[in-house]
Design a protein around this motif. Structure first.
Motif, PDB file in Angstrom:
ATOM      1  N   SER A 233       0.672  -1.022  -0.138  1.00  0.00           N
ATOM      2  CA  SER A 233      -0.017  -0.259  -0.257  1.00  0.00           C
ATOM      3  C   SER A 233       1.242   1.195  -0.176  1.00  0.00           C
ATOM      4  N   ASP A 234       0.353   2.827  -0.338  1.00  0.00           N
ATOM      5  CA  ASP A 234       0.979   4.251  -0.206  1.00  0.00           C
ATOM      6  C   ASP A 234       1.894   3.491   1.341  1.00  0.00           C
ATOM      7  N   VAL A 235       1.303   3.084   2.775  1.00  0.00           N
ATOM      8  CA  VAL A 235       2.292   3.385   3.878  1.00  0.00           C
ATOM      9  C   VAL A 235       3.281   2.509   3.546  1.00  0.00           C
ATOM     10  N   GLY A 236       3.061   0.767   2.806  1.00  0.00           N
ATOM     11  CA  GLY A 236       4.121  -0.137   2.448  1.00  0.00           C
ATOM     12  C   GLY A 236       3.462  -0.964   2.988  1.00  0.00           C
ATOM     13  N   HIS A 237       2.593  -1.624   3.600  1.00  0.00           N
ATOM     14  CA  HIS A 237       2.159  -2.925   4.140  1.00  0.00           C
ATOM     15  C   HIS A 237       1.598  -3.466   3.137  1.00  0.00           C
ATOM     16  N   SER A 238       0.925  -4.542   3.401  1.00  0.00           N
ATOM     17  CA  SER A 238      -0.236  -5.111   2.571  1.00  0.00           C
ATOM     18  C   SER A 238      -0.040  -6.435   3.831  1.00  0.00           C
ATOM     19  N   SER A 253       6.609   1.870  -0.029  1.00  0.00           N
ATOM     20  CA  SER A 253       5.558   1.813  -0.211  1.00  0.00           C
ATOM     21  C   SER A 253       4.974   1.234  -1.859  1.00  0.00           C
ATOM     22  N   ASN A 254       3.974   1.078  -1.991  1.00  0.00           N
ATOM     23  CA  ASN A 254       3.687   1.086  -3.567  1.00  0.00           C
ATOM     24  C   ASN A 254       4.075  -0.140  -4.545  1.00  0.00           C
ATOM     25  N   ALA A 335       5.204   4.708  13.161  1.00  0.00           N
ATOM     26  CA  ALA A 335       5.039   5.564  13.323  1.00  0.00           C
ATOM     27  C   ALA A 335       3.908   6.288  12.068  1.00  0.00           C
ATOM     28  N   ASN A 336       5.345   6.056  11.119  1.00  0.00           N
ATOM     29  CA  ASN A 336       5.243   6.117   9.824  1.00  0.00           C
ATOM     30  C   ASN A 336       3.410   5.783   9.044  1.00  0.00           C
TER      31      ASN A 336
END
Length: 343
Positions: A233-238, A253-254, A335-336
């Motif tokens: 995802s945009d915040v770097g996880h799935s 991310s992405n 945190a991000n």
């Protein structure tokens, strides 16, 4: 050797042992079971009609036809006692055995339907089991002499009754010819099947195992290795959930990463429906561990699924890291994520 009990006693004993809850089953479900039992349905049908007078009375029609045929046959054969004795010795034991097997299969089917709460409402499913399918099923199921195979065929019949068309004739033949070694291979691979896909990896699902499953027609490579691509995802996880647990994939991310998979064939999918679904942590742990070093992934963890506003989420404070790169910092990553407008 002890003599076989009379067929009438076997039929009556098995019918009377069936669960009382089966009397609440809908007419179409009972009709399919009576049709499967054939001439052995007289006792079962009579027992069920005590509570369900609406069941189609195929028993009486079968009885009339059977008596007429028996009378005609007796007239033709009464002069040939040697042939009659020979036929009796050859056919009676086999007939009794097959009827007994069919009754055990029917009992397993009814128990499965009752336990699963299926087949009880006339409004849930008005479809009936195809007679051609049922006759094919009968030819295979009547040879099931072991408890394990009777239970398996019972679950097949229950599944077909609850959803006609669920199991193809090809799957019926596969089950009839199922080799014990292939059954063991599938049992070993089953904990690593999610959503109709087998996730192979060197330890639990090695290459030779997948090749045997492919040769048996349970999985397919479609001419080469197959992968499923997952985009972070945009915040770097799935995530990937199995029951009440989920695996969390973390990275840039992405970015996209790939997981090797082997899709189940139609037979493989239908076979997996017959077995209890294993929602285990081990599935996710093995998959997570197998992804170490995959490009664009920095860490993988697992944790309990929590439903928030109808969506599955895994709180990071409950996340167990299975592996991570040396430079990965979970606190900084969380945190991000929490700063993201999407959170």
């Amino acid at each position: 050797m002890d003599a076989e009990p009379p067929l009438n006693s076997l039929l009556a004993a098995t019918a009377s042992a069936l669960p009382e809850a089966a009397t609440s089953m809908k007419t179409s479900a009972l009709s399919s079971i009576v049709e499967f039992l054939g001439s052995g349905s007289a006792y079962l049908g009579a027992w069920m009609r005590r509570a369900r007078q609406g069941v189609d009375d195929t028993t009486e029609a079968r009885s009339i036809i059977s008596k007429a045929l028996a009378t005609q046959l007796a007239e033709e054969l009464k002069a040939d006692t040697v042939l009659v004795n020979s036929l009796t010795e050859q056919l009676a034991p086999s007939y009794v055995r097959k009827q007994k097997n069919k009754l055990r299969v029917a009992e397993e089917a009814i128990i499965t339907l009752v336990i699963n709460g299926e087949g009880a409402s006339e409004t849930t499913n008005t479809e009936t089991v195809d007679l051609d399918w049922l006759h094919t099923f009968e030819r295979f199921a009547e040879d099931a002499s072991s408890e394990n195979m009777q239970s398996l065929w019972g679950r097949v019949l229950a599944g077909e009754i609850s959803k006609p068309g669920r199991f193809t004739k090809a799957t019926l033949r596969f089950l009839y010819e199922l080799d014990v070694h292939i059954a063991q291979d599938f049992e070993q691979a089953r904990p690593h099947i999610i959503d109709g896909k087998l996730f192979p990896h060197d330890e639990a699902v090695p290459l030779d195992l997948t090749l045997r499953l492919e040769g048996a027609g349970i999985v397919t490579r479609a001419g080469g290795n197959i992968v499923t691509a997952i985009t972070l995802s945009d915040v770097g996880h799935s995530s990937m959930s199995v029951g009440h647990m989920a695996a969390i994939f973390m990275g840039s991310s992405n970015k996209e990463f790939e997981i090797p998979i082997l899709p189940l064939t139609k037979i493989g999918l239908e076979l997996s429906e017959l077995l209890p679904n294993l929602h285990t942590e081990k599935k996710l742990r093995d998959i997570a561990a197998s992804l170490k070093g995959v490009r664009n992934l920095d860490a993988v963890g697992i944790g309990p699924v929590k439903i928030v506003n109808g969506l599955e989420q895994v709180p990071f404070q409950h996340l167990e890291i299975i592996w991570q790169n040396d430079e990965f910092n979970l606190e900084k990553f969380v945190a991000n994520v929490q700063k993201s407008p999407a959170c």
